[in-house]
Design an enzyme around this catalytic site. Sequence first.
Site, PDB file in Angstrom:
ATOM      1  N   LYS A  78     -13.329  45.043  64.330  1.00 21.03           N
ATOM      2  CA  LYS A  78     -13.026  43.939  62.875  1.00 21.03           C
ATOM      3  C   LYS A  78     -11.498  43.169  63.695  1.00 21.03           C
ATOM      4  O   LYS A  78     -10.797  43.644  63.879  1.00 21.03           O
ATOM      5  CB  LYS A  78     -12.458  44.753  62.026  1.00 21.03           C
ATOM      6  CG  LYS A  78     -12.332  43.528  60.165  1.00 21.03           C
ATOM      7  CD  LYS A  78     -12.346  44.681  59.255  1.00 21.03           C
ATOM      8  CE  LYS A  78     -12.433  43.237  57.951  1.00 21.03           C
ATOM      9  NZ  LYS A  78     -12.067  44.529  56.253  1.00 21.03           N
ATOM     10  N   SER A 156     -14.815  42.492  52.834  1.00 23.99           N
ATOM     11  CA  SER A 156     -14.459  42.133  53.939  1.00 23.99           C
ATOM     12  C   SER A 156     -15.415  41.942  54.741  1.00 23.99           C
ATOM     13  O   SER A 156     -15.002  40.911  55.948  1.00 23.99           O
ATOM     14  CB  SER A 156     -12.989  41.423  53.729  1.00 23.99           C
ATOM     15  OG  SER A 156     -12.511  42.960  54.512  1.00 23.99           O
ATOM     16  N   SER A 180     -14.545  47.498  50.822  1.00 20.35           N
ATOM     17  CA  SER A 180     -14.805  45.998  51.921  1.00 20.35           C
ATOM     18  C   SER A 180     -15.573  46.629  53.184  1.00 20.35           C
ATOM     19  O   SER A 180     -15.988  46.006  54.049  1.00 20.35           O
ATOM     20  CB  SER A 180     -13.399  45.506  52.574  1.00 20.35           C
ATOM     21  OG  SER A 180     -13.170  44.641  51.435  1.00 20.35           O
TER      22      SER A 180
END
Length: 493
Positions: A78, A156, A180
Amino acid sequence: MSELRKLTIAAARDAMRKGDTTSTEITQACLTAIDGADALGAFVHKTPEIALAQAQAADARIKSGDAPAMCGIPLGIKDLFCTKGVPSQAASGILEGFKPEYESTVTSQLFDAGAVMLGKLNMDEFAMGSSNETSVYGNAINPWKVDDRDLTPGGSSGGSASAVAADLCLAATGTDTGGSIRQPAAFTGITGMKPTYGRVSRWGIVAFASSLDQAGPMTKDVRDAAIMLQAMCGHDPKDSTSADLAVPDFEAALTGDIKGKTIGIPREYRLDGMPAEIAKLWDDGTAMLKDAGAKIVDISLPHTKYALPAYYVIAPAEASSNLARYDGVRFGHRAKLAAGDGITEMYEKTRAEGFGPEVQRRVMVGTYVLSAGFYDAYYNRARKVRTLIKKDFDDAFAAGVGAILTPATPSAAFGLGEMANADPIKMYLNDVFTVTVNLAGLPGIAVPTGRDAQGLPLGLQLIGRPWEEAELLNVAYCLENAAGFIAKPAKWW
């Protein structure tokens, strides 16, 4: 070769040790798939040279017999994790061009264990979002599709979820501040684990809300989550909130035996207007655990209804403090100034250009609730509510509850654009089942257990006692086996 990218971590580990394949072969299969999947928007920075060098080193390590479980496993990282010499922008324009001179603790530990970095993954800007629509890179897209509609992969950690679901990597790192990891996992039919706050170091992860943020694995199944979490955990003196506790063997805990374990079903999570599909999924999951020998009890978490308002005071308050460092002076984007502009204009223009609308909204909200005259009315009151929410969980666990079962999301994945321009609160409601876990600092995991009428994946959430990830993973393993979810999206990209 193309089938190699569909392996789980456990299957790839075993195949490499038997000599049936190599990390280089698996990595190349993933790199080829990534190059053909730009339509998904999952990978925003590809690192093929780094990946192949790491894979070759992993192959040598495996051959020598000195190889941890994650050795040779190709991962997506990420964009919130700082990776040395590789762009780490948190999907924000304000960090344009930032290449850290250091490695986050999580990625450092994964690479020390022999894992391979395929590249950086898309996300909502500064992890603020539930649909991956706030990213400076543009949308990540869910590999599941209905009627040619582009669906959100959640947020997210949307790029992480999309990449794992589409078999572009064997697993990915995610972060979870209010859901998330778990929400995008449920939207894409994968497994997502948020550990206890303090179990995984936050050092080198771009901060959103420091008392809530926690990194975790996003994987194809529960066993993989256990294997990857093992490598991510451990005490880190560079993180003052990192717990100095021994890390159990999470994979060894996966016995599937939950006979006699008490599973709590919180009545407050049965919301008014809950879709029948979500209610049925929850009931079916409850029946599966009961059939496996668990004792099912109704419990009350009375302050649940205050969780979303408390979260959306605390998280923006911490964000406004954390994001104050992005001023155009030391690194990242700096606006071009007009003649006569001073430092105030530089700050204003840089932040207006560098931060997207959602980040600006949350920073403004956070600054407001921390301001003189409103601090006690909003921020301090939210902190008190947080304490009460944690006490609700503590009371349930003290009464003998070993884990709590809830839905992971209030619906299946929705279409891109369907909520982005609506009332922001409608988007925030996606976190209704997940934010309590972050506020209380507990471990939680989302497991795919069914599909809706359109064929889209749906997930259930299990919440565990603090520091008892091993026990929680075992309950999740039992639920996964009972549900038998094996569906994959049809390739369209």
